[in-house]
Design a protein around this motif. Structure first.
Motif, short mmCIF file in Angstrom:
data_model
loop_
_atom_site.label_atom_id
_atom_site.label_comp_id
_atom_site.label_asym_id
_atom_site.label_seq_id
_atom_site.Cartn_x
_atom_site.Cartn_y
_atom_site.Cartn_z
N GLU A 171 0.84 -1.07 -0.06
CA GLU A 171 0.05 0.19 -0.25
C GLU A 171 0.84 1.31 0.05
OE1 GLU A 171 -3.08 1.97 -0.34
OE2 GLU A 171 -3.85 0.31 0.64
N GLN A 172 1.71 1.36 0.84
CA GLN A 172 2.59 2.30 1.04
C GLN A 172 3.57 2.49 -0.30
OE1 GLN A 172 6.65 2.16 3.23
NE2 GLN A 172 5.95 3.89 4.61
N LYS A 173 3.99 1.57 -0.88
CA LYS A 173 4.98 1.69 -2.15
C LYS A 173 3.82 2.23 -3.31
CE LYS A 173 8.19 -1.92 -0.86
NZ LYS A 173 9.24 -1.11 -1.15
N ILE A 174 2.78 1.67 -3.48
CA ILE A 174 1.77 2.17 -4.50
C ILE A 174 1.38 3.53 -4.32
CG2 ILE A 174 -0.21 1.81 -5.59
CD1 ILE A 174 1.80 -0.22 -6.49
N ASP A 175 0.99 3.72 -3.22
CA ASP A 175 0.39 5.20 -2.96
C ASP A 175 1.23 6.36 -3.00
OD1 ASP A 175 -2.11 4.12 -2.38
OD2 ASP A 175 -1.90 4.53 -0.20
N SER A 176 2.62 6.01 -2.41
CA SER A 176 3.66 7.18 -2.42
C SER A 176 4.22 7.27 -3.98
CB SER A 176 4.79 6.58 -1.71
OG SER A 176 5.29 5.35 -2.10
N TYR A 177 3.95 6.34 -4.59
CA TYR A 177 4.55 6.38 -6.21
C TYR A 177 3.52 7.22 -7.20
CZ TYR A 177 6.42 5.06 -10.77
OH TYR A 177 6.78 5.10 -12.16
N TYR A 178 2.32 6.78 -6.90
CA TYR A 178 1.17 7.41 -7.68
C TYR A 178 0.55 8.67 -7.27
CZ TYR A 178 1.69 3.18 -10.73
OH TYR A 178 1.99 2.36 -11.71
N LEU A 179 0.35 8.78 -5.80
CA LEU A 179 -0.41 9.79 -5.17
C LEU A 179 0.64 10.78 -4.47
CD1 LEU A 179 -3.51 7.87 -4.42
CD2 LEU A 179 -3.19 9.45 -6.40
N SER A 180 1.75 10.48 -4.74
CA SER A 180 2.77 11.29 -3.53
C SER A 180 2.36 13.14 -3.47
CB SER A 180 4.24 11.20 -4.42
OG SER A 180 4.98 12.16 -3.29
N GLY A 181 2.13 13.60 -2.35
CA GLY A 181 1.78 14.70 -1.85
C GLY A 181 0.24 14.79 -1.83
N TYR A 185 -1.38 10.79 4.77
CA TYR A 185 0.07 10.76 5.40
C TYR A 185 1.06 10.83 4.39
CZ TYR A 185 -3.07 8.85 9.28
OH TYR A 185 -3.84 8.63 10.10
N ILE A 186 2.29 11.02 4.62
CA ILE A 186 3.17 11.45 3.86
C ILE A 186 3.41 10.12 2.81
CG2 ILE A 186 5.83 11.83 3.37
CD1 ILE A 186 5.99 12.81 6.48
N THR A 187 3.56 9.18 3.14
CA THR A 187 3.70 7.80 2.19
C THR A 187 2.62 6.94 1.81
OG1 THR A 187 4.89 6.57 3.76
CG2 THR A 187 6.25 7.84 2.60
N TRP A 188 1.33 7.26 2.38
CA TRP A 188 0.27 6.13 2.40
C TRP A 188 -1.00 6.90 2.72
CZ3 TRP A 188 -2.63 4.16 6.24
CH2 TRP A 188 -2.08 4.36 7.62
N ASP A 189 -1.85 6.03 2.50
CA ASP A 189 -3.50 6.79 2.67
C ASP A 189 -4.18 5.55 3.30
OD1 ASP A 189 -6.44 7.65 2.35
OD2 ASP A 189 -5.20 9.52 1.79
N PRO A 190 -5.19 5.51 4.28
CA PRO A 190 -6.05 4.71 4.74
C PRO A 190 -7.13 4.23 3.53
CG PRO A 190 -6.48 6.48 6.00
CD PRO A 190 -5.00 6.80 5.15
N GLU A 191 -7.36 5.17 2.90
CA GLU A 191 -8.19 4.88 1.64
C GLU A 191 -7.56 4.88 0.45
OE1 GLU A 191 -10.41 5.00 5.00
OE2 GLU A 191 -9.49 7.15 4.14
N GLY A 192 -6.26 4.08 0.47
CA GLY A 192 -5.47 4.17 -0.75
C GLY A 192 -5.71 3.28 -1.90
N ILE A 193 -4.95 3.26 -2.98
CA ILE A 193 -5.27 2.59 -4.11
C ILE A 193 -5.47 0.90 -3.96
CG2 ILE A 193 -4.25 1.74 -6.44
CD1 ILE A 193 -2.93 4.55 -6.44
#
Length: 370
Positions: A171-181, A185-193
């Motif tokens: 989750e952290q890897k995908i979110d931080s790569y596609y939705l950075s900023g 949170y800085i590197t992930w989201d509880p409603e992430g991809i």
């Protein structure tokens, strides 16, 4: 389901109540622990709110689609309506994230409403395809169970190689790569991809419950038995999965899907027995009122949380300016509730206020559907 099923209305209202209750603490310094999401692994009362919301939405999918199919509405028209509602939910989620500043350079993109929209879209299409493929309700329910199991099991194997720790998970890897900023949170989201994938299974579990309630060839007690059986299977599956993948709302783990689905199925079975078989829903009517306009209540309560609750209040009794919700709590709730439970009582009173508002709208037949 020619008439409304009161147990579904109550469960929807309970889901809304949980979300409003958990999102509006009177004092964040001593927010009641069960109204806080676990920061990573584990479960609290708050962690059941969003899954219940998704499950209730899933329950209504068979009702709506079967009514449209009975009226000879074409698949293209049904999918079009589903798609439009999904887009509206996603756009409302973006609006809520941006409000009131709308800084598009750093605005969060994932949201509760966006996930609702995505789950609604995929769960509706899956149900529609299955329903058009099988006329027998048993095959429809069986197919949905199989598809849900494939998603739950597939998700486990998909994320397993990356582990389930807060650092380094998929989750952290995908979110931080596609939705950075654009994350909570800085590197992930509880409603992430990635975690949206198993939430589709949560929506399909709701569809299974809706199919059971809509089953025309069994009596009410068999419907209750079916939901209890579904909950037992869910509890067993959750127990087995939790040994290898812990309960975790933040990445919506497979065990989390099963435990929340099991609790929802058992809750619905009991409510169906009380409200629809024995017709004893009297004390539960406030939840029916609250659930009559669920998205509206959630949306407006969140707007209030981001505006009115944040207004600074200066009071000579205190040595510093306080946010409005905290000032109300300390000024009017703490004196009689004490410092241990004042935040909890504020949240409960706020939910009761929304129940009162919703009852007035309900009495005037002003149901706000989104």
């Amino acid at each position: 389901m020619n008439s409304r099923i009161r147990s579904v209305d109550v469960l929807r209202g309970f889901a809304v109540a949980m979300m409003v209750l958990c999102n509006n603490p009177g004092n964040t310094d001593r927010n009641y622990i069960q109204l806080r999401h676990m920061p990573w692994g584990g479960l609290t009362f708050a962690d059941f709110a969003f899954p219940f919301f998704i499950i209730v939405m899933g329950i209504t999918i068979p009702v709506v689609i079967e009514k449209r199919l009975a009226l000879k509405v074409g698949m293209a028209a049904i999918i079009s309506k589903v798609f439009i509602r999904s887009i509206i939910l996603i756009l409302l989620g973006l609006f809520l994230n941006g409000f009131p500043i709308f800084d598009f350079h750093s605005m969060r993109i994932p949201s509760v409403l966006a996930r609702l929209g995505i789950v609604y879209l995929f769960a509706s299409i899956v149900f529609l395809i299955v329903k058009k493929s099988f006329k027998d309700d048993r095959y429809v329910i069986g197919s949905l169970i199989i598809i849900s199991f494939i998603i739950i099991l597939g998700y486990y194997f998909f994320i397993k190689p990356y582990g389930f720790n807060i650092e380094g998970n998929l989750e952290q890897k995908i979110d931080s790569y596609y939705l950075s900023g654009h994350l909570a949170y800085i590197t992930w989201d509880p409603e992430g991809i990635i975690s949206t994938i198993p939430s589709i299974a949560t929506g399909l579990l709701g569809c299974i419950m809706g199919c059971l309630l809509n089953y025309k060839n069994i009596n009410d007690y068999y419907k209750v038995a079916g939901m209890i059986a579904l909950s037992i299977v869910g509890f067993i599956g959750a127990s087995l999965f939790s040994r290898v993948i812990p309960y975790n709302k933040m990445i919506w783990t497979s065990s989390f899907v099963l435990i929340t689905g099991a609790v929802a199925a058992l809750s619905l079975a009991l409510l169906y027995l009380v409200c629809d078989i024995y017709k004893k829903e009297g004390l539960l009517k406030p939840f029916i009122f609250l659930g009559s306009s669920p998205i509206f209540v959630y949306l407006v309560s969140e707007l209030i949380r981001k505006t009115i609750w944040r207004i600074p209040i200066y009071d000579a009794q205190f040595k510093e300016p306080l946010l409005f919700c905290r000032w109300v709590t300390l000024r009017f709730v703490t004196p009689w509730a004490g410092q241990w439970l004042d935040s909890l009582y504020f949240s409960i009173l706020y939910v009761m206020l929304w129940m009162w508002i919703s009852s007035k709208l309900y009495a005037k037949d002003k149901i706000i559907k989104i």
